[in-house]
Motif scaffolding. Structure first.
Motif, short mmCIF file in Angstrom:
data_model
loop_
_atom_site.label_atom_id
_atom_site.label_comp_id
_atom_site.label_asym_id
_atom_site.label_seq_id
_atom_site.Cartn_x
_atom_site.Cartn_y
_atom_site.Cartn_z
N VAL A 41 0.85 -1.19 0.00
CA VAL A 41 0.00 0.00 0.00
C VAL A 41 0.89 1.24 0.00
O VAL A 41 2.11 1.15 0.16
CB VAL A 41 -0.97 0.00 1.20
N THR A 42 0.26 2.38 -0.18
CA THR A 42 1.00 3.63 -0.34
C THR A 42 1.91 3.92 0.84
O THR A 42 3.06 4.34 0.66
CB THR A 42 0.02 4.80 -0.57
N SER A 43 1.43 3.70 2.06
CA SER A 43 2.28 3.98 3.23
C SER A 43 3.52 3.10 3.23
O SER A 43 4.62 3.57 3.57
CB SER A 43 1.49 3.81 4.52
N GLN A 44 3.39 1.85 2.83
CA GLN A 44 4.55 0.97 2.76
C GLN A 44 5.52 1.45 1.68
O GLN A 44 6.74 1.46 1.89
CB GLN A 44 4.11 -0.47 2.48
N PHE A 45 4.98 1.84 0.54
CA PHE A 45 5.84 2.36 -0.52
C PHE A 45 6.58 3.61 -0.05
O PHE A 45 7.78 3.75 -0.30
CB PHE A 45 5.01 2.68 -1.78
N GLU A 46 5.87 4.50 0.64
CA GLU A 46 6.51 5.73 1.12
C GLU A 46 7.67 5.41 2.07
O GLU A 46 8.74 6.01 1.98
CB GLU A 46 5.48 6.61 1.82
N PHE A 47 7.48 4.45 2.98
CA PHE A 47 8.56 4.05 3.89
C PHE A 47 9.73 3.46 3.10
O PHE A 47 10.89 3.80 3.35
CB PHE A 47 8.06 3.02 4.90
N LEU A 48 9.43 2.56 2.17
CA LEU A 48 10.49 1.93 1.38
C LEU A 48 11.26 2.96 0.56
O LEU A 48 12.49 2.92 0.50
CB LEU A 48 9.89 0.85 0.47
N ARG A 49 10.53 3.87 -0.06
CA ARG A 49 11.20 4.89 -0.87
C ARG A 49 12.08 5.79 0.01
O ARG A 49 13.21 6.11 -0.36
CB ARG A 49 10.17 5.74 -1.62
N LEU A 51 13.55 4.95 2.79
CA LEU A 51 14.73 4.19 3.20
C LEU A 51 15.70 3.98 2.04
O LEU A 51 16.91 3.92 2.24
CB LEU A 51 14.32 2.85 3.81
N ARG A 52 15.18 3.89 0.82
CA ARG A 52 16.08 3.80 -0.34
C ARG A 52 16.90 5.07 -0.46
O ARG A 52 18.09 5.04 -0.75
CB ARG A 52 15.27 3.57 -1.62
N HIS A 54 17.40 7.26 2.04
CA HIS A 54 18.07 7.59 3.32
C HIS A 54 18.46 6.31 4.06
O HIS A 54 17.92 6.02 5.13
CB HIS A 54 17.15 8.44 4.20
N PRO A 55 19.36 5.51 3.49
CA PRO A 55 19.73 4.26 4.17
C PRO A 55 20.35 4.58 5.53
O PRO A 55 21.01 5.61 5.70
CB PRO A 55 20.75 3.62 3.22
N GLY A 56 20.11 3.70 6.47
CA GLY A 56 20.64 3.90 7.81
C GLY A 56 19.78 4.81 8.67
O GLY A 56 20.20 5.25 9.74
N SER A 57 18.56 5.07 8.24
CA SER A 57 17.63 5.89 9.04
C SER A 57 17.13 5.08 10.22
O SER A 57 17.17 3.85 10.23
CB SER A 57 16.44 6.33 8.19
N ARG A 58 16.62 5.80 11.20
CA ARG A 58 15.99 5.19 12.37
C ARG A 58 14.48 5.33 12.26
O ARG A 58 13.98 6.13 11.47
CB ARG A 58 16.46 5.89 13.66
N VAL A 59 13.75 4.56 13.04
CA VAL A 59 12.29 4.69 13.08
C VAL A 59 11.91 6.14 13.38
O VAL A 59 11.00 6.69 12.76
CB VAL A 59 11.68 3.71 14.12
N THR A 101 17.82 -0.51 6.72
CA THR A 101 18.29 -0.53 5.34
C THR A 101 17.41 -1.48 4.53
O THR A 101 16.90 -2.47 5.06
CB THR A 101 19.76 -0.99 5.22
N LEU A 102 17.25 -1.18 3.26
CA LEU A 102 16.50 -2.07 2.38
C LEU A 102 17.32 -3.32 2.10
O LEU A 102 18.54 -3.26 1.96
CB LEU A 102 16.19 -1.38 1.06
N THR A 103 16.63 -4.43 1.99
CA THR A 103 17.26 -5.65 1.49
C THR A 103 17.27 -5.56 -0.04
O THR A 103 16.65 -4.65 -0.63
CB THR A 103 16.47 -6.89 1.92
N ASP A 104 17.92 -6.51 -0.69
CA ASP A 104 17.90 -6.53 -2.16
C ASP A 104 16.46 -6.67 -2.67
O ASP A 104 16.07 -6.00 -3.62
CB ASP A 104 18.77 -7.66 -2.70
N ASP A 105 15.67 -7.54 -2.00
CA ASP A 105 14.26 -7.69 -2.39
C ASP A 105 13.49 -6.38 -2.19
O ASP A 105 12.66 -6.01 -3.01
CB ASP A 105 13.58 -8.80 -1.58
N GLY A 106 13.78 -5.69 -1.09
CA GLY A 106 13.13 -4.41 -0.83
C GLY A 106 13.49 -3.35 -1.85
O GLY A 106 12.63 -2.57 -2.29
N ALA A 107 14.74 -3.35 -2.27
CA ALA A 107 15.19 -2.38 -3.28
C ALA A 107 14.52 -2.65 -4.62
O ALA A 107 14.06 -1.72 -5.30
CB ALA A 107 16.70 -2.41 -3.42
#
Length: 158
Positions: A41-49, A51-52, A54-59, A101-107
């Protein structure tokens, strides 16, 4: 209850209603397309994007960016981690938090969903607004967002 906007009078209640209803309809339409094509869903996409980009971000970084509570952010991150789309690593500067950080699948998912997201949003905006209207609306919303963020308006209290 009116305010001045570019020399004309506008009703702030109508402005608010239009802004919120537009956001809700766009969000829902993007939700539908992302769920259909990528199972997110959109919220998940927004989080993934985020993190892509801004790798190394915190909650806490995501919570601040999206102006939502830490608890809701943490639950969303937990779901993404369960799917294997991101990983938590110990934060050497603060043992109470993790770095995300995103995993390869997440990226891969994020890249594919980005294309779907952009295509659908362009379709929705293009069907309603011309390029100059879209640019003007984007500028107005950017100015408003900057002012609200500068003043710390609308941050969660809990």
């Amino acid at each position: 209850m009116a305010f001045k906007s570019n020399g004309s009078t506008a009703d702030p209640r109508t402005f608010f209603a239009d802004l919120v209803r537009c956001e809700t309809r766009l969000y829902n339409a993007l939700n539908d397309r992302l769920r259909e094509r990528h199972g997110i869903v959109t919220s998940q996409f927004e989080f993934l994007r985020y993190l892509r980009e801004h790798p190394g971000s915190r909650v806490a970084d995501l919570a601040a960016e999206f102006a939502i509570g830490i608890g809701a952010t943490s639950k969303g991150i937990d779901r993404l981690e369960r799917h294997g789309w991101l990983a938590r690593q110990p934060n050497p500067a603060d043992r109470r938090s993790s770095l995300l950080t995103l995993t390869d699948d997440g990226a891969r998912l994020t890249d594919a969903a980005e294309q779907t997201f952009t295509e659908r949003l362009t379709e929705l905006l293009g069907g309603a607004l011309g390029q100059s209207q879209t640019a003007a609306a984007a500028q107005v919303l950017s100015v408003l967002r900057t002012a609200l963020e500068r003043e710390g308006v609308g941050l969660p209290t809990g």
